[in-house]
Design a protein around this motif. Sequence first.
Motif, PDB file in Angstrom:
ATOM      1  N   ASN A   1       3.827  -6.236 -19.339  1.00 15.25           N
ATOM      2  CA  ASN A   1       4.113  -7.065 -18.172  1.00 15.25           C
ATOM      3  C   ASN A   1       5.131  -6.407 -17.260  1.00 15.25           C
ATOM      4  OD1 ASN A   1       2.365  -9.103 -18.775  1.00 15.25           O
ATOM      5  ND2 ASN A   1       3.913 -10.677 -19.097  1.00 15.25           N
ATOM      6  N   ARG A   2       6.121  -5.763 -17.848  1.00 16.99           N
ATOM      7  CA  ARG A   2       7.184  -5.153 -17.042  1.00 16.99           C
ATOM      8  C   ARG A   2       6.646  -4.028 -16.168  1.00 16.99           C
ATOM      9  NH1 ARG A   2      11.955  -4.987 -21.721  1.00 16.99           N
ATOM     10  NH2 ARG A   2      12.346  -7.246 -21.710  1.00 16.99           N
ATOM     11  N   THR A   3       5.696  -3.298 -16.678  1.00 17.66           N
ATOM     12  CA  THR A   3       5.084  -2.234 -15.881  1.00 17.66           C
ATOM     13  C   THR A   3       4.195  -2.821 -14.799  1.00 17.66           C
ATOM     14  OG1 THR A   3       5.110  -0.765 -17.804  1.00 17.66           O
ATOM     15  CG2 THR A   3       3.671  -0.154 -15.971  1.00 17.66           C
ATOM     16  N   LYS A   4       3.403  -3.829 -15.150  1.00 22.16           N
ATOM     17  CA  LYS A   4       2.520  -4.466 -14.174  1.00 22.16           C
ATOM     18  C   LYS A   4       3.318  -5.107 -13.050  1.00 22.16           C
ATOM     19  CE  LYS A   4      -1.285  -5.554 -17.358  1.00 22.16           C
ATOM     20  NZ  LYS A   4      -2.063  -6.659 -17.989  1.00 22.16           N
ATOM     21  N   MET A   5       4.443  -5.705 -13.378  1.00 20.20           N
ATOM     22  CA  MET A   5       5.260  -6.383 -12.375  1.00 20.20           C
ATOM     23  C   MET A   5       5.771  -5.414 -11.315  1.00 20.20           C
ATOM     24  SD  MET A   5       7.407  -9.030 -14.799  1.00 20.20           S
ATOM     25  CE  MET A   5       8.298  -9.838 -13.456  1.00 20.20           C
ATOM     26  N   VAL A   6       5.989  -4.180 -11.697  1.00 16.68           N
ATOM     27  CA  VAL A   6       6.485  -3.175 -10.760  1.00 16.68           C
ATOM     28  C   VAL A   6       5.346  -2.504 -10.013  1.00 16.68           C
ATOM     29  CG1 VAL A   6       7.676  -0.948 -10.610  1.00 16.68           C
ATOM     30  CG2 VAL A   6       8.608  -2.768 -12.049  1.00 16.68           C
ATOM     31  N   ARG A   7       4.224  -2.282 -10.683  1.00 16.90           N
ATOM     32  CA  ARG A   7       3.132  -1.509 -10.097  1.00 16.90           C
ATOM     33  C   ARG A   7       2.172  -2.350  -9.262  1.00 16.90           C
ATOM     34  NH1 ARG A   7       4.682   3.785 -10.479  1.00 16.90           N
ATOM     35  NH2 ARG A   7       5.875   3.990 -12.405  1.00 16.90           N
ATOM     36  N   ASP A   8       1.984  -3.612  -9.609  1.00 15.81           N
ATOM     37  CA  ASP A   8       0.906  -4.406  -9.017  1.00 15.81           C
ATOM     38  C   ASP A   8       1.349  -5.335  -7.888  1.00 15.81           C
ATOM     39  OD1 ASP A   8      -0.548  -3.162 -10.939  1.00 15.81           O
ATOM     40  OD2 ASP A   8      -0.851  -4.924 -12.207  1.00 15.81           O
ATOM     41  N   ALA A   9       2.603  -5.298  -7.491  1.00 18.46           N
ATOM     42  CA  ALA A   9       3.076  -6.178  -6.419  1.00 18.46           C
ATOM     43  C   ALA A   9       4.317  -5.578  -5.768  1.00 18.46           C
ATOM     44  CB  ALA A   9       3.377  -7.572  -6.975  1.00 18.46           C
TER      45      ALA A   9
END
Length: 237
Positions: free
Chosen positions: A89-97
């Motif tokens: 989640n921490r990676t997605k939160m930075v990469r996807d928005a």
Amino acid sequence: MAIFGSRKKKNGTRQDIEQAPKKQDVRVCNTQDRSRLRKNKTPTPVEANIDMLSELVEDLHTSVDTSGETPAKALRMLFSLSESAETENRTKMVRDADLVPELLDFLKRCERGSSEQYLALLVLNNISIPSENKRLIALECGGAQILSRLLCLDPSCHLMAIILVNLTFCDAELRKELVTRPNIELIESLSFALRVASFTQEEFDIRQPLSVPNDYGQYTPRYLLASVLKEERALNY
């Protein structure tokens, strides 16, 4: 007058018993009242999930009042996502928005020492832990430069200092850039905050306050640190 009032005896006089309100006067006993209570029942809080990320970022972006319920709710849900057992989640939160730029902008706007500032910093701290996020947060989004300036405005904010230090737990190339790029001044910022935060009350009282012309710190960390050291030398003579 007693704070909590006096305790009533179990056994009252006949007059007391006759004057006491009947049970049906204080009970919700009809169908209409029960129906109204059901309608007004507090809804179950919505559990945060990664699919809500864009919506939560937009709530931060459009919030004029940083202390309002909308940004507070968004930050609580973002914190929940960043604390999730699903570490990706921490990676997605930075990469996807556009979460990082919005968090940094929110930190510029919110009141120092507020619960909203603390929540925003907690989210930023959590998402800066994965090594693959550090360069994007520190350099590509300008996080290291912005946080360095904000720390000089609020030297007692230990969580801001922790995030800056955590960003240096990275590969050698990124660490070198963090301490050598002239526009970041990370070492100077941490040094200034440490020196000011370590003042005794007496030391603090005899110094003239350093005026910062605007909310983003027109005076650079290097200038502020040099001013403090110059003042200390003058006081020691």
